[in-house]
Design a protein around this motif. Structure first.
Motif, short mmCIF file in Angstrom:
data_model
loop_
_atom_site.label_atom_id
_atom_site.label_comp_id
_atom_site.label_asym_id
_atom_site.label_seq_id
_atom_site.Cartn_x
_atom_site.Cartn_y
_atom_site.Cartn_z
N GLU A 180 0.99 -1.21 -0.02
CA GLU A 180 -0.15 -0.15 -0.20
C GLU A 180 0.80 1.24 -0.07
O GLU A 180 0.55 2.07 -0.67
CB GLU A 180 -1.01 0.19 1.38
N GLN A 183 2.37 1.73 -3.41
CA GLN A 183 1.40 2.10 -4.57
C GLN A 183 1.34 3.60 -4.34
O GLN A 183 1.44 4.45 -5.13
CB GLN A 183 0.02 1.57 -4.37
N TRP A 184 1.27 4.15 -2.93
CA TRP A 184 1.25 5.69 -2.88
C TRP A 184 2.49 6.51 -3.17
O TRP A 184 2.20 7.49 -3.82
CB TRP A 184 1.26 5.71 -1.12
N LYS A 186 4.33 5.55 -5.82
CA LYS A 186 4.28 5.52 -7.23
C LYS A 186 3.34 6.62 -7.70
O LYS A 186 3.61 7.34 -8.70
CB LYS A 186 3.76 4.27 -7.91
N GLU A 187 2.09 6.50 -6.97
CA GLU A 187 1.14 7.59 -7.43
C GLU A 187 1.37 9.08 -7.12
O GLU A 187 1.01 9.72 -8.25
CB GLU A 187 -0.14 7.23 -6.86
N PHE A 188 2.43 9.32 -6.30
CA PHE A 188 2.65 10.90 -6.24
C PHE A 188 4.11 10.77 -6.70
O PHE A 188 4.53 12.02 -6.60
CB PHE A 188 2.64 11.16 -4.73
N GLY A 189 4.80 9.92 -7.35
CA GLY A 189 5.93 9.96 -8.09
C GLY A 189 7.11 10.68 -7.07
O GLY A 189 8.08 11.20 -7.40
N ALA A 233 0.51 15.13 0.16
CA ALA A 233 0.79 13.63 -0.37
C ALA A 233 0.67 12.82 1.11
O ALA A 233 0.10 11.92 1.17
CB ALA A 233 2.16 13.46 -0.93
N ASN A 236 -2.96 12.27 2.14
CA ASN A 236 -3.49 11.23 1.33
C ASN A 236 -2.92 9.82 1.98
O ASN A 236 -3.83 9.02 1.93
CB ASN A 236 -3.31 11.18 -0.24
N ARG A 240 -5.63 6.88 3.28
CA ARG A 240 -5.86 5.59 2.65
C ARG A 240 -5.13 4.46 3.73
O ARG A 240 -5.96 3.52 3.75
CB ARG A 240 -4.76 5.51 1.25
#
Length: 463
Positions: A180, A183-184, A186-189, A233, A236, A240
């Motif tokens: 998890e 994934q976070w 990656k989503e925020f680069g 970020a 978020n 999550r």
């Protein structure tokens, strides 16, 4: 450009080194036909007695580390590694070895350690294995690559990270937490930390889980505070994790700008929950912070505690000293069975934890001292008196001759020694023999399946 000479050879594994790698020796004829040259090969993921084909670059050197090619003669103890990351990941070294084979080898490790110091290897019992050699770890540390991928270091290469999709020695909840967070990222680069350039954001993710209470801790180690440009970020992340992983009772952001590649904190930010989780062992409750040392395999560690109690034979009218007591893993169960217990540990935060843990478990016959083992033992004896029982659980480096001789001069009736390193244990024990101690049963316990590590519990009696 000079061409590097390569040669295909057949090697037979003679033994395993202390890192679990196969070792082979090949004698090669010299150019003049006499005085053959000795080539020592280190071949990971091979087993004793196996014959393997290897390609050696620059075979004129005396030592080379090579990968195993075709296995010509396989050990009957070889098995298929179930983890898809095993060949590269440095987290395990022996998934290709049956668990029964691993346990036999660890028993021999302990026997060899005793024999090297002139001790009786016949005292060593068979290693107690884990009921389940998988999903046993309650703590994992994952590292970020500069690109933001998260995983474990590659075998033998601390500059390269192997991204993970699973980990078979960690609990599934811990893996879910790792994925998890990954994934976070990656989503925020977000970028990972570059050790060579000393730049980047994310360094490590520590995951802790109690198999008893079910509580989890996620601790991110980063080079910046979780505010400013990172605020959205981080918000978020909190949302999550809180929603998807309700068993996470501690979500931390820890700032570490030091050059050293360790999970340490200069500035701790509590993102959600509390800054510790509760765990239990042998019926006692412990508070675990991110930097608390606690046995990584709780089910096997409980066997260590049970063995220590069995060997120590604590009585209600006796005094006891727990040297290198940590947060009280052994202190609390013994304190419930003796008149008084004193714990000594050099790490002050561990001593504060031990005090709190004793109070949480309604134990009021304990005192704890933050001091090094040698001076702490002398100081404690002045205010506490001499102990009937002494338990020692030193780090891998052992206690050392000065500490052991001080123990010998204080003459406790029984000494329980818990060790994570058979070699230093054997050296330490020899220091006690001149004081009239007799080494009794030595019981190895496997706390880390698929790795080279083995723990042991033993006791010595004053005669």
């Amino acid at each position: 450009m000079t061409n590097i000479k390569e040669e295909t050879l057949i090697a037979t594994i003679d033994h395993l080194d202390d890192r679990g790698n196969g070792q082979a020796v090949i004698w090669r004829e010299s150019d003049r036909g006499f005085n053959p040259r000795k080539l020592k090969l280190t071949i990971p993921q091979t087993l004793k007695g196996e014959s393997v084909k290897v390609v050696v670059d620059d075979p004129d050197k005396k030592r080379r580390k090579v990968e195993a090619g075709e296995i010509l003669v396989a050990s009957p103890e070889r098995t298929e590694a179930p983890c898809p990351h095993f060949e590269l990941c440095g987290g395990c070294v022996w998934q290709h070895w049956t668990y029964e084979g691993q346990l036999k080898h660890k028993t021999e490790q302990v026997k060899n350690a005793l024999e090297s110091e002139g001790l009786d290897s016949g005292l060593v019992l068979d290693t107690i294995g884990a009921d389940n050699p998988w999903n046993y770890r309650n703590k994992m540390e994952f590292t970020f690559s500069p690109e933001g991928e998260m995983g474990q270091h590659e075998q033998g290469n601390f500059r390269k990270i192997v991204p993970l999709e699973t980990c078979l020695i960690a609990g599934q909840n811990m893996v879910d937490g790792m994925l998890e967070v990954g994934q976070w990222v990656k989503e925020f680069g977000l970028k990972g930390y570059n050790k060579d350039k000393h730049e980047g954001l994310l360094r490590h993710l520590m995951v802790r889980e109690s198999f008893v209470t079910g509580e989890m801790m996620l601790a991110l180690f980063a080079t910046q505070t979780p505010d400013g440009e990172l605020a959205a970020a981080v918000e978020n992340l909190v949302e999550r994790i809180t929603k998807k992983l309700p068993n996470v009772k501690s979500l931390l952001w820890l700032v570490n700008t030091d050059w050293a590649d360790r999970t340490q904190s200069e500035d701790t930010h509590l993102l959600a929950g509390r800054d510790f989780i509760y765990d239990e062992m042998a019926g006692y409750r412990y508070r675990l912070w991110f930097d608390t040392f606690f046995q990584t395999n709780p089910k096997q560690a409980q066997k260590l505690v049970e063995l220590a109690l069995e060997m120590g034979k604590p009585k209600e009218d006796e005094k006891m000293i727990d040297l290198f007591c940590g947060v009280g893993t052994f202190s609390l169960p013994f304190a419930a069975r003796v008149k008084e217990l004193a714990g000594i540990e050099i790490v002050e935060t561990s001593i504060e934890s031990a005090k709190r843990n004793a109070i949480d478990n309604d134990l009021h016959n304990t005192i704890f001292l933050a001091r090094d083992a040698r001076n702490g033992l002398a100081e404690m004896q002045e205010q506490f008196g001499f102990a009937d029982i002494l338990l020692i659980d030193p780090p891998r480096s052992g206690a050392g001759g000065k500490v052991m001789r001080r123990i010998g001069r204080s003459k406790p009736k029984r000494i329980v020694y818990v060790s994570c390193n058979p070699d230093t244990f054997a050296k330490d024990v020899t220091e006690l023999l001149p004081f009239g101690y007799v080494l009794k049963t030595v019981q190895p316990v496997d706390l880390f399946p698929h790795t080279t590590h083995v723990e042991l519990v033993t006791w010595l009696e004053l005669v």
